[in-house]
Enzyme design. Structure first.
Site, PDB file in Angstrom:
ATOM      1  N   ASP A 199       0.860  -1.183   0.000  1.00 41.09           N
ATOM      2  CA  ASP A 199       0.000   0.000   0.000  1.00 41.09           C
ATOM      3  C   ASP A 199       0.897   1.234   0.000  1.00 41.09           C
ATOM      4  OD1 ASP A 199      -2.227   1.795   0.258  1.00 41.09           O
ATOM      5  OD2 ASP A 199      -3.328   0.258   1.380  1.00 41.09           O
ATOM      6  N   GLY A 225       4.309   1.559  -1.953  1.00 42.30           N
ATOM      7  CA  GLY A 225       4.341   1.952  -3.357  1.00 42.30           C
ATOM      8  C   GLY A 225       2.967   2.319  -3.848  1.00 42.30           C
ATOM      9  N   PHE A 227      -0.099   1.378  -6.543  1.00 46.03           N
ATOM     10  CA  PHE A 227      -0.592   0.317  -7.429  1.00 46.03           C
ATOM     11  C   PHE A 227      -0.923   0.840  -8.830  1.00 46.03           C
ATOM     12  CE2 PHE A 227      -4.517   0.756  -4.503  1.00 46.03           C
ATOM     13  CZ  PHE A 227      -5.031   1.839  -5.204  1.00 46.03           C
ATOM     14  N   HIS A 245     -13.629  -0.542  -6.008  1.00 41.80           N
ATOM     15  CA  HIS A 245     -14.845   0.290  -5.961  1.00 41.80           C
ATOM     16  C   HIS A 245     -14.525   1.766  -5.723  1.00 41.80           C
ATOM     17  CE1 HIS A 245     -15.963   0.564  -1.375  1.00 41.80           C
ATOM     18  NE2 HIS A 245     -14.663   0.709  -1.561  1.00 41.80           N
TER      19      HIS A 245
END
Length: 334
Positions: A199, A225, A227, A245
């Site tokens: 994360d 990091g 994504f 979501h």
């Protein structure tokens, strides 16, 4: 008792009052002060540094909706519902109450009309930045949000472990896994498994304490990091809990493509997400979808919409496993 449509609608209209009352009770840690048994409103006022009569009025209102129980002499005790507001509850919701009642969240929902009329993200329009940038600039709000996500992960993790067989995986990467509670619970249930928590660096900075507390730190790597840029390679399964979501389709596809590049052909993608139900069913998911509209800027999706999303990012939807309010949605590279 016969239902009255007018009064039923009035209850819905006035629902914001209950939200704010619970928010205040959680911010004052009332439930923590009641964990040892009943206390008077006066005692609670002293402990919470509150105005005695005003606090009593708050507590009696919440007792009327079942959050607390009022006894003689203006004394209050916890109900099973109120117990969920304790900071050490096994089923905690207090941090989420603090998030949804906080000014930045509250004001964003006040601009729902703008989003409905324009299709624009209310938070971005109101603040000139997205909610992730805002929380990074206001660490006090970010810390409460991270704590809320950790609390919400508890029930979600238990339901997912009951619903889905993770035992075939030797190494699982939790992408956007927050402070690691979800991954820790999976590792606890599968003693031969290794994990990687991935994360934002400022988010995973708080993960080691949770992983140590759960006794899985020796089997878990923590990597910071984005994504949108890269995720660690080589795992058997890539897990994302309520990540996709938060994003509209273009961003969601970009995230999924990054995961696809890191995955072997034999690996699996596992999303833990809500599914939008047919018309007139499951209001919680549809109101969560409105929250996505005004705050992070994403959306809840149907099974068919997830299948389309996968198809555009190099995956094929294989199975869906109901897991409480969420589902474990399994996909494989194609």
């Amino acid at each position: 008792m016969t239902s009255c449509p007018r009064l039923d609608l009035l209850d819905l209209i006035n629902g914001f009052q209950v939200t704010q009352a619970i928010h205040v009770a959680s911010a004052l840690r009332v439930a923590d002060h009641l964990s040892g048994g009943a206390r008077s409103a006066g005692e609670l006022a002293a402990l919470t540094k509150s105005h005695p009569d005003s606090l009593y009025r708050l507590l009696r209102a919440l007792a009327a909706v079942g959050v607390f129980l009022e006894e003689e002499g203006r004394r209050f005790r916890l109900t099973p519902m109120g117990d969920c507001l304790r900071t050490d509850s096994v089923t905690p919701l207090g941090a989420w109450a603090e998030v949804v009642g906080s000014p930045y969240f509250w004001q964003t929902w006040g601009h729902l009309l703008h989003s409905v009329q324009t299709g624009e993200n209310a938070f971005q329009n109101l603040n000139g930045k997205n909610v992730w940038q805002f929380r990074a600039e206001h660490p006090e709000y970010g810390a409460t949000f991270d704590r809320a996500m950790t609390q919400l992960s508890r029930g979600s993790a238990e339901a997912a472990i009951r619903a889905y067989d993770f035992s075939s995986f030797r190494h699982i990467i939790d992408v956007g896994g927050g402070q690691g509670l979800m991954l820790a619970e999976i590792l606890l249930a599968h003693r031969d498994m290794r994990g990687t928590l991935f994360d934002q660096p400022d988010v995973v900075a708080g993960a080691k304490a949770i992983l140590m507390e759960r006794g899985v730190i020796e089997r878990c790597n923590v990597v910071g990091g984005s994504f949108f840029e890269t995720v660690p390679e080589g795992a058997d399964a890539y897990l994302m809990r309520v990540v996709i979501h938060d994003w509209e389709d273009d961003e969601a596809i970009a995230i999924l493509k990054v995961c696809r590049r890191a995955m072997r052909e034999s690996a699996k993608l596992l999303l833990i997400e809500r599914l939008v139900a047919p018309p007139n069913e499951m209001p919680a998911t549809k109101f969560s979808d409105l929250n996505m509209l005004v705050s992070p800027g994403g959306r809840e999706r149907t099974r068919e919409e997830f299948s389309e999303l996968f198809g555009k990012s190099g995956f094929e939807l294989t199975l869906v496993f109901p897991a409480g309010v969420h589902n474990v949605i399994e996909a494989r590279p194609r």
